[in-house]
Design a protein around this motif. Structure first.
Motif: not given
Length: 319
Positions: A218-227, A231-240
């Motif tokens: 909830a407080t992590h960068r990228g929390n607005e993404l639907p996935f 990822a730990d860094r970068g505000g992006r998803r962790l893909a399969p």
């Protein structure tokens, strides 16, 4: 959710091959085939085309290397033998199944051939191996490596709990969205093969792990993404694929050879069958439609039950 660039597979092929594969992919998309199925099917056909151009000893292969409608039974068999030799029998079997569909499409849908060259090509025989299941001790070793309050630890712990508690596929867990998790009912919605959704319950330990991760998310960068997984860094998803790499790294640290998500799926089916639970219910939980799948996944449990029976009967030990 996973995006695979199918077009890249055939972009360097001769014009006729590339045109047919593009049209075949369009047909599969129109029939709602999963991305992974489309990719693997087109890849098999593209590999046949490259084999005919670069590796085939057949003097007549040049024409077929330019036009798939000229492929012969003998050329497919030579390709199949080459895959067995350079890769494995199981890989050759997968290519065989994909090529069956490709040439069937050329014959029936496109009417470009009178008969498929696959009609009399036998399937490569594959050795039936007992898939090694993961013990509870092995799973505990991996979970112990995820202890801690860091975002990555909380995320990885939740992923592993979900895998071993539901027996889901890597793609199903990796492609989850935030809305797929329902902590109120302790259930998750998976999107299985063939666009088949199913809802599966999870236990209190998995619910606790997911709840802790979601608080951190909830407080992590990228929390607005639907996935669901970030990822730990970068505000992006962790893909399969990122999950796959994470599991391999943890497996190496835990001393578990070739750790991957599917081993928990085998373990889940193993424990289910070992407990004598209903096979139909197992098919629903794991998203299977073929009766062959429980038999395939249940062989290790059957072997273990046989050994337990052998030990209990003690045949030959009473004399």
């Amino acid at each position: 959710m996973t995006t695979l660039n199918v077009a890249k597979v055939f972009e360097d092929l001769p014009r006729i091959w590339a045109g047919f594969l593009q049209d075949w992919d369009r047909t599969m998309r129109s029939r709602n085939h999963p991305d992974t199925t489309r990719y693997n099917y087109v890849l098999a056909a593209a590999q046949l085309a490259r084999y005919l151009k670069e590796h085939s000893p057949d003097f007549d292969s040049d024409a077929a290397a330019d036009d798939p409608t000229l492929v012969t039974k003998g050329q497919v068999e030579a390709f199949q033998a080459w895959v067995v030799e350079t890769r494995s029998a199981s890989t050759a079997l997968n290519k065989h199944k994909a090529l069956q569909q490709f040439f069937k499409w050329l014959v029936i849908d496109e009417e470009e051939m009178d008969r498929s060259p696959m009609d009399r090509v036998g399937k490569p025989k594959t050795p039936e191996k007992l898939i090694p299941v993961l013990s509870d001790a092995d799973t505990k070793k991996v979970l112990d490596l995820c202890k801690g309050k860091s975002f990555a630890n909380l995320r990885d712990h939740a992923i592993i709990r979900l895998l071993c508690n539901t027996g889901a596929r890597l793609s199903e867990v990796g492609d989850l969205t935030f809305d797929d998790i329902d902590l109120a009912t302790e259930s998750v919605r998976f999107r299985g093969k063939g666009a088949k959704d199913r809802r599966v319950r999870f236990g209190p330990k998995t619910a606790r792990a997911l709840s802790r991760y979601l608080r951190a998310r909830a407080t992590h960068r990228g929390n607005e993404l639907p996935f669901l997984w970030l990822a730990d860094r970068g505000g992006r998803r962790l893909a399969p694929n990122g999950i796959k790499i994470m599991l391999r790294r943890l497996g190496e640290k835990a001393g578990i050879e070739r750790l991957h998500a599917h081993r928990w799926r085998h373990s889940y089916a193993h424990e289910w069958k070992r407990a004598g639970a209903d096979t139909g219910d197992l098919m629903l939980v794991l998203g299977w439609t073929s009766d062959a799948m429980p038999r395939h996944y249940g062989r290790s449990a059957a072997a273990e039950r046989a050994l337990e029976t052998q030990q209990r009967l003690g045949i030959g030990e009473r004399v």
